[in-house]
Scaffold this motif. Structure first.
Motif, PDB file in Angstrom:
ATOM      1  N   PHE A 280       0.871  -1.169   0.000  1.00  0.00           N
ATOM      2  CA  PHE A 280       0.000   0.000   0.000  1.00  0.00           C
ATOM      3  C   PHE A 280       0.912   1.224   0.000  1.00  0.00           C
ATOM      4  CE2 PHE A 280      -2.602  -3.334   1.826  1.00  0.00           C
ATOM      5  CZ  PHE A 280      -3.782  -3.185   1.113  1.00  0.00           C
ATOM      6  N   VAL A 281       0.888   1.959  -1.101  1.00  0.00           N
ATOM      7  CA  VAL A 281       1.740   3.138  -1.253  1.00  0.00           C
ATOM      8  C   VAL A 281       1.201   4.287  -0.415  1.00  0.00           C
ATOM      9  CG1 VAL A 281       2.665   4.794  -2.929  1.00  0.00           C
ATOM     10  CG2 VAL A 281       2.415   2.386  -3.549  1.00  0.00           C
ATOM     11  N   ASP A 282      -0.102   4.394  -0.378  1.00  0.00           N
ATOM     12  CA  ASP A 282      -0.788   5.342   0.492  1.00  0.00           C
ATOM     13  C   ASP A 282      -2.169   4.764   0.777  1.00  0.00           C
ATOM     14  OD1 ASP A 282      -2.614   6.174  -1.628  1.00  0.00           O
ATOM     15  OD2 ASP A 282      -1.057   7.536  -2.351  1.00  0.00           O
ATOM     16  N   GLU A 283      -3.022   5.494   1.446  1.00  0.00           N
ATOM     17  CA  GLU A 283      -4.307   4.926   1.867  1.00  0.00           C
ATOM     18  C   GLU A 283      -5.245   4.608   0.716  1.00  0.00           C
ATOM     19  OE1 GLU A 283      -6.911   8.912   2.919  1.00  0.00           O
ATOM     20  OE2 GLU A 283      -5.865   7.863   4.532  1.00  0.00           O
ATOM     21  N   ASN A 284      -4.947   5.098  -0.479  1.00  0.00           N
ATOM     22  CA  ASN A 284      -5.816   4.868  -1.631  1.00  0.00           C
ATOM     23  C   ASN A 284      -5.132   4.205  -2.817  1.00  0.00           C
ATOM     24  OD1 ASN A 284      -8.286   6.060  -0.602  1.00  0.00           O
ATOM     25  ND2 ASN A 284      -7.142   7.973  -0.641  1.00  0.00           N
ATOM     26  N   THR A 285      -3.876   3.734  -2.640  1.00  0.00           N
ATOM     27  CA  THR A 285      -3.118   3.156  -3.748  1.00  0.00           C
ATOM     28  C   THR A 285      -2.438   1.863  -3.307  1.00  0.00           C
ATOM     29  OG1 THR A 285      -2.639   5.408  -4.503  1.00  0.00           O
ATOM     30  CG2 THR A 285      -1.374   3.624  -5.514  1.00  0.00           C
ATOM     31  N   LEU A 286      -2.691   0.794  -4.071  1.00  0.00           N
ATOM     32  CA  LEU A 286      -2.103  -0.514  -3.816  1.00  0.00           C
ATOM     33  C   LEU A 286      -1.331  -0.950  -5.048  1.00  0.00           C
ATOM     34  CD1 LEU A 286      -1.788  -3.346  -2.458  1.00  0.00           C
ATOM     35  CD2 LEU A 286      -4.075  -3.886  -3.369  1.00  0.00           C
ATOM     36  N   HIS A 287      -0.064  -1.317  -4.881  1.00  0.00           N
ATOM     37  CA  HIS A 287       0.730  -1.915  -5.947  1.00  0.00           C
ATOM     38  C   HIS A 287       0.763  -3.413  -5.698  1.00  0.00           C
ATOM     39  CE1 HIS A 287       3.179   1.952  -6.979  1.00  0.00           C
ATOM     40  NE2 HIS A 287       1.879   2.129  -7.067  1.00  0.00           N
ATOM     41  N   HIS A 288       0.276  -4.183  -6.685  1.00  0.00           N
ATOM     42  CA  HIS A 288       0.180  -5.636  -6.535  1.00  0.00           C
ATOM     43  C   HIS A 288       0.268  -6.292  -7.910  1.00  0.00           C
ATOM     44  CE1 HIS A 288      -1.481  -9.606  -5.825  1.00  0.00           C
ATOM     45  NE2 HIS A 288      -2.545  -9.312  -6.549  1.00  0.00           N
ATOM     46  N   GLY A 289       1.141  -7.265  -8.051  1.00  0.00           N
ATOM     47  CA  GLY A 289       1.243  -8.035  -9.289  1.00  0.00           C
ATOM     48  C   GLY A 289       1.554  -7.193 -10.510  1.00  0.00           C
ATOM     49  N   GLY A 290       2.358  -6.135 -10.340  1.00  0.00           N
ATOM     50  CA  GLY A 290       2.697  -5.265 -11.455  1.00  0.00           C
ATOM     51  C   GLY A 290       1.585  -4.315 -11.861  1.00  0.00           C
ATOM     52  N   MET A 291       0.534  -4.258 -11.059  1.00  0.00           N
ATOM     53  CA  MET A 291      -0.601  -3.386 -11.353  1.00  0.00           C
ATOM     54  C   MET A 291      -0.754  -2.337 -10.252  1.00  0.00           C
ATOM     55  SD  MET A 291      -3.381  -6.254 -12.548  1.00  0.00           S
ATOM     56  CE  MET A 291      -2.895  -7.468 -11.310  1.00  0.00           C
ATOM     57  N   VAL A 292      -1.409  -1.255 -10.604  1.00  0.00           N
ATOM     58  CA  VAL A 292      -1.732  -0.210  -9.632  1.00  0.00           C
ATOM     59  C   VAL A 292      -3.242  -0.233  -9.425  1.00  0.00           C
ATOM     60  CG1 VAL A 292      -1.710   2.272  -9.160  1.00  0.00           C
ATOM     61  CG2 VAL A 292       0.227   1.200 -10.342  1.00  0.00           C
ATOM     62  N   PHE A 293      -3.633  -0.382  -8.168  1.00  0.00           N
ATOM     63  CA  PHE A 293      -5.053  -0.390  -7.794  1.00  0.00           C
ATOM     64  C   PHE A 293      -5.368   0.882  -7.037  1.00  0.00           C
ATOM     65  CE2 PHE A 293      -4.011  -4.785  -8.350  1.00  0.00           C
ATOM     66  CZ  PHE A 293      -5.173  -5.400  -8.785  1.00  0.00           C
ATOM     67  N   ARG A 294      -6.566   1.382  -7.245  1.00  0.00           N
ATOM     68  CA  ARG A 294      -7.086   2.529  -6.490  1.00  0.00           C
ATOM     69  C   ARG A 294      -8.312   2.075  -5.706  1.00  0.00           C
ATOM     70  NH1 ARG A 294      -2.900   5.907  -6.923  1.00  0.00           N
ATOM     71  NH2 ARG A 294      -2.400   6.275  -9.090  1.00  0.00           N
ATOM     72  N   ARG A 295      -8.447   2.637  -4.547  1.00  0.00           N
ATOM     73  CA  ARG A 295      -9.591   2.328  -3.676  1.00  0.00           C
ATOM     74  C   ARG A 295     -10.871   2.908  -4.281  1.00  0.00           C
ATOM     75  NH1 ARG A 295     -10.096   1.574   1.852  1.00  0.00           N
ATOM     76  NH2 ARG A 295      -8.004   2.319   2.273  1.00  0.00           N
ATOM     77  N   VAL A 296     -11.952   2.149  -4.191  1.00  0.00           N
ATOM     78  CA  VAL A 296     -13.273   2.616  -4.583  1.00  0.00           C
ATOM     79  C   VAL A 296     -14.016   2.950  -3.302  1.00  0.00           C
ATOM     80  CG1 VAL A 296     -15.479   1.991  -5.644  1.00  0.00           C
ATOM     81  CG2 VAL A 296     -13.319   1.206  -6.652  1.00  0.00           C
ATOM     82  N   ARG A 297     -14.520   4.130  -3.220  1.00  0.00           N
ATOM     83  CA  ARG A 297     -15.253   4.553  -2.004  1.00  0.00           C
ATOM     84  C   ARG A 297     -16.709   4.692  -2.312  1.00  0.00           C
ATOM     85  NH1 ARG A 297     -12.059   5.551   2.502  1.00  0.00           N
ATOM     86  NH2 ARG A 297      -9.953   6.055   1.961  1.00  0.00           N
TER      87      ARG A 297
END
Length: 96
Positions: free
Chosen positions: A79-96
């Motif tokens: 978790f790069v910050d509270e809304n960004t996850l780096h996993h499996g070469g992908m960047v994920f953003r949190r959905v609120r």
């Protein structure tokens, strides 16, 4: 006739952590991969039109997340910050 021996009860599951800061839905920018971290320590990942493409358990320690998929493979992420996850070469953003 001897009575069958019952298996010991399963270890108690930890209480759901609905307030954990990373529980919830995470998606790639194109929303092709949708990764839901459930409060009971399980995850469910959809890919494209394939719902529940991957599922298993996860643990978070600090900003590190480790995954154990039900099929046997493992993965991790940060978790790069509270809304960004780096996993499996992908960047994920949190959905609120």
């Amino acid at each position: 006739m001897p009575q069958p021996t019952l298996a010991p009860p399963a270890a108690p599951r930890t209480a759901p952590d609905r307030d954990h800061p990373y529980v919830g839905l995470w998606v790639t920018t194109d929303r092709y991969v949708r990764h839901e971290l459930l409060p009971d320590g399980r995850y469910d990942e959809a890919r494209g039109s394939r719902e529940s493409a991957y599922s298993g358990r996860y643990e978070v320690r600090g900003t590190q997340i480790d995954y154990w998929d039900d099929t046997g493979f493992t993965a991790d992420g940060v978790f790069v910050d509270e809304n960004t996850l780096h996993h499996g070469g992908m960047v994920f953003r949190r959905v609120r």
